[in-house]
Design an enzyme around this catalytic site. Structure first.
Site, mmCIF file in Angstrom:
data_model
loop_
_atom_site.group_PDB
_atom_site.id
_atom_site.type_symbol
_atom_site.label_atom_id
_atom_site.label_comp_id
_atom_site.label_asym_id
_atom_site.label_seq_id
_atom_site.Cartn_x
_atom_site.Cartn_y
_atom_site.Cartn_z
ATOM 1 N N ILE A 26 53.994 50.072 48.132
ATOM 2 C CA ILE A 26 53.026 49.739 47.075
ATOM 3 C C ILE A 26 52.094 48.703 47.695
ATOM 4 O O ILE A 26 52.552 47.634 48.106
ATOM 5 C CB ILE A 26 53.723 49.139 45.845
ATOM 6 C CG1 ILE A 26 54.757 50.121 45.289
ATOM 7 C CG2 ILE A 26 52.701 48.768 44.782
ATOM 8 C CD1 ILE A 26 55.660 49.519 44.221
ATOM 9 N N HIS A 27 50.823 49.039 47.765
ATOM 10 C CA HIS A 27 49.886 48.172 48.478
ATOM 11 C C HIS A 27 48.945 47.496 47.493
ATOM 12 O O HIS A 27 48.524 48.137 46.522
ATOM 13 C CB HIS A 27 49.077 49.029 49.467
ATOM 14 C CG HIS A 27 48.269 48.219 50.414
ATOM 15 N ND1 HIS A 27 48.834 47.416 51.385
ATOM 16 C CD2 HIS A 27 46.926 48.078 50.542
ATOM 17 C CE1 HIS A 27 47.872 46.830 52.083
ATOM 18 N NE2 HIS A 27 46.700 47.212 51.586
ATOM 19 N N PRO A 28 48.592 46.267 47.655
ATOM 20 C CA PRO A 28 49.093 45.326 48.645
ATOM 21 C C PRO A 28 50.198 44.453 48.045
ATOM 22 O O PRO A 28 49.957 43.653 47.164
ATOM 23 C CB PRO A 28 47.867 44.471 48.969
ATOM 24 C CG PRO A 28 46.987 44.569 47.750
ATOM 25 C CD PRO A 28 47.444 45.732 46.918
ATOM 26 N N GLU A 65 56.284 45.895 50.373
ATOM 27 C CA GLU A 65 55.985 47.095 51.156
ATOM 28 C C GLU A 65 56.228 46.867 52.657
ATOM 29 O O GLU A 65 56.348 47.818 53.417
ATOM 30 C CB GLU A 65 54.546 47.554 50.939
ATOM 31 C CG GLU A 65 53.505 46.670 51.602
ATOM 32 C CD GLU A 65 52.082 47.226 51.537
ATOM 33 O OE1 GLU A 65 51.919 48.449 51.687
ATOM 34 O OE2 GLU A 65 51.154 46.424 51.342
#
Ligand code: FAD
Ligand code: NA7
Length: 516
Positions: free
Chosen positions: A488-490, A494
């Site tokens: 899952i960015h940002p 992650e």
């Protein structure tokens, strides 16, 4: 022998269950209660409420002896009153102080650059919250039909508990088929002059009326480091006295990184040092005499507060365990896999048991499972393996599973692969916060899909990051699965899905940019 004991009790319970176990009240009860619980903390309350929910007649004793400086509190035990909850609130208060300064970099106009916390107000807010939890706990016990007695209970014999309903009153007795000991522990004091009279502990700090000021924190375990960090974040000057190493029992590399992070934030460490005496000076401040055990040099310094964080002792001394025949080890109670003590109908759960993690979720789940085994025919045992935990320092450290050292010791260095990396949280860029200690690693098997044995993370909201990975690790997480997981960015979590560098490769684990 412990297995035999468990089989005996589980067969007994399964039989009760198949007969449709309910209150003994239907026949004539042999004992006053089905279950008496000694201790109304995380473990005792969970066990008592679950047992009552299964139809058992339950009585729970909880009593807090005041600390040497007179601090006392209500029902709920260490976590609610003098542990996890006030600690997390003070941690949050200290993080908010840092956030105010970051906010300026993000464009907030904060007029007063000398923002200072109001210690008195913070303590009052924390204590008000705790009192509301105490109240809800009492209501909950009443709703769940658990009888509660605010007294110290002790054994008269293995089925009989003795107590004094109020100071000066006569001793009373109750009998119970089962007894669960969940009395937890309290902070230790060192055996040196002035320690008890002049020092305080985590039992006092969260309700301490006076500002702590320059504080010597003695002990570099979980509690010592956390207290030092929230005091620093609140604008005080803590110094940590370390007898040997920081965070014994945790991964060494991560522990040392955490200590380096604290040093960078201006928290001094007095290494390989032990306290010798505490004296009150004429100006009211505290003179602490100490010795460096490496150099054998004596030294001294003056502090406003001395906080002992040298570990905790189990509260067995008032239980009269000899009368019941319960075996102990040091100040803890020895139990088998089913939390049965040396006396089959007496059990122990939570911090009071020997050789288990001293953590609230462990106490709660083991208490609950025990009640289900006793009164609902369950055979499910508590699984004490791979329990995740977090050290709530400003960059938090959270981990689950094995440390690198333990993995190497148990499996051999050739069979272990360590994936690691430093990383740069996006939100650190604008306020230019140090990323030097943002680091994570996965300790894995070297062969096959590379089963993960331990995950370690230093960074923001570490507990939130590791909680989900803990479920994955318990489900048999492998490096292959981890690297096939889309991040899952940002986020910082992650980073676990982007681990590509092994320690063995010798490659630089420092990232070039935020999205490399
Ligand atoms: P306790 O909660 O200590 O409850 C035992 C109760 O029994 C107490 O109220 C005691 O006074 C009472 N009692 C003792 N003897 C008797 C008797 N003879 N008769 C009647 N009552 C008696 N854990 C986490 O998971 N996360 C954290 O962030 C965390 N932070 C912590 C921070 C600090 C500063 C400390 C000290 C601990 C922290 N812990 C944390 C640990 C957690 O608080 C304990 O693991 C948990 O409270 C243990 O629960 P317990 O029920 O075994 O014992
Ligand atoms: P810990 O983790 O047992 O840490 C105690 C610390 O105090 C540790 O650094 C010890 O050093 C040090 N210590 C112990 N005795 C002394 C004396 N006499 N003088 C100086 N320093 C000493 O206890 P905590 O209270 O931090 O944490 C207990 C649990 O509470 C924890 O697991 C959490 O779940 C909540 P050592 O490494 O032994 O040399």
């Amino acid at each position: 022998m412990s297995t035999i004991k468990f089989l005996r009790s589980s067969t007994h319970n399964a039989l009760r269950s198949s007969l449709g176990w309910c209150r003994h009240a239907a026949s004539r009860p042999r004992y006053n209660y089905d279950l008496v619980v000694l201790g109304g903390g995380s473990a005792g309350l969970a066990c008592a409420k679950e047992a009552a929910g299964c139809g058992a007649r339950v009585l729970c004793f909880d009593y807090v002896k005041p600390t040497p400086v007179g601090t006392k509190w209500g029902i709920g035990g260490t976590c609610v009153n003098v542990g996890c909850i006030p600690k997390k609130l003070m941690h949050q208060a200290s993080l908010l102080g840092e956030a105010v300064h970051e906010a300026v970099a993000y464009g907030w106009n904060v007029d007063d650059k000398n923002i200072r916390p109001d210690w008195g107000k913070l303590v009052r807010s924390v204590q008000n919250h705790i009192k509301s939890v105490n109240w809800v706990t009492r209501v909950d016990l009443r709703d769940k039909k658990v009888e509660y007695v605010n007294s110290m209970g002790s054994f008269r014999d293995s089925h009989t508990i003795e107590y004094v309903a109020m100071p000066g009153a006569e001793h009373r007795q109750v009998t119970s088929e089962y007894v669960v000991v969940a009395v937890g522990g309290r902070p230790r004091y060192p055996d040196i002059p002035g320690a008890v009279e002049l020092g305080i502990t985590s039992d006092d700090i969260f309700s301490y009326e006076r500002e702590p000021g320059r504080t010597l924190v003695v002990g570099a375990g979980y509690v010592g480091l956390e207290c030092a960090c929230f005091l620093k974040g609140l604008g005080y000057e803590p110094t940590v006295m370390v007898r040997s190493i920081v965070l014994r029992g945790f991964d060494r590399q991560m522990s040392e990184l955490l200590a380096a992070m604290m040093t960078e934030r201006g928290i001094p460490f007095l290494g390989t040092t032990i306290p010798k005496a505490v004296e009150r000076q004429a100006d009211g401040r505290l003179l602490v005499r100490y010795r460096n055990t490496s150099t054998q040099m004596d030294g001294s310094d003056v502090f406003d507060t001395v906080l002992w964080a040298i570990g905790r002792k189990g509260l067995i001394e008032d239980l009269n365990l000899e009368a019941a025949g319960v075996k102990t080890h040091d100040d803890k109670i020895v139990v088998d896999a089913a939390e049965a003590t040396s006396v089959p109908h007496i059990f122990a759960v939570g911090d009071i048991i020997y050789g288990r993690p001293e953590l609230t979720p462990v106490a709660i789940l083991s208490g609950r499972l025990l009640a289900r085994r006793l009164f609902a025919g369950s055979t499910q045992l508590m699984d004490y393996a791979d329990v995740a935990t977090t050290v709530f320092t400003p960059l938090e450290y959270s981990c689950v599973g094995m440390s690198e050292e333990t993995a190497i010791e148990l499996r051999g260095a050739d069979n272990i692969e360590v994936f690691h990396g430093y990383y740069k949280p996006t939100e650190f860029f604008i306020p230019q916060k140090s990323v030097r200690h943002c680091y994570l690693k996965a300790v894995a098997e070297v062969s096959g899909d590379q089963k993960i044995l331990g995950l370690h993370y230093i960074g923001p909201v570490a507990g939130e990051v590791i909680q989900g990975f803990a479920a994955a690790l318990k489900s048999g997480l492998t490096v292959k699965t981890l690297l096939n997981t889309v991040g899952i960015h940002p986020t910082t979590a992650e980073e676990f899905t982007r681990l590509s560098i092994t320690k063995r490769s010798g490659r630089d684990p420092t990232p070039a940019s935020c999205c490399s």
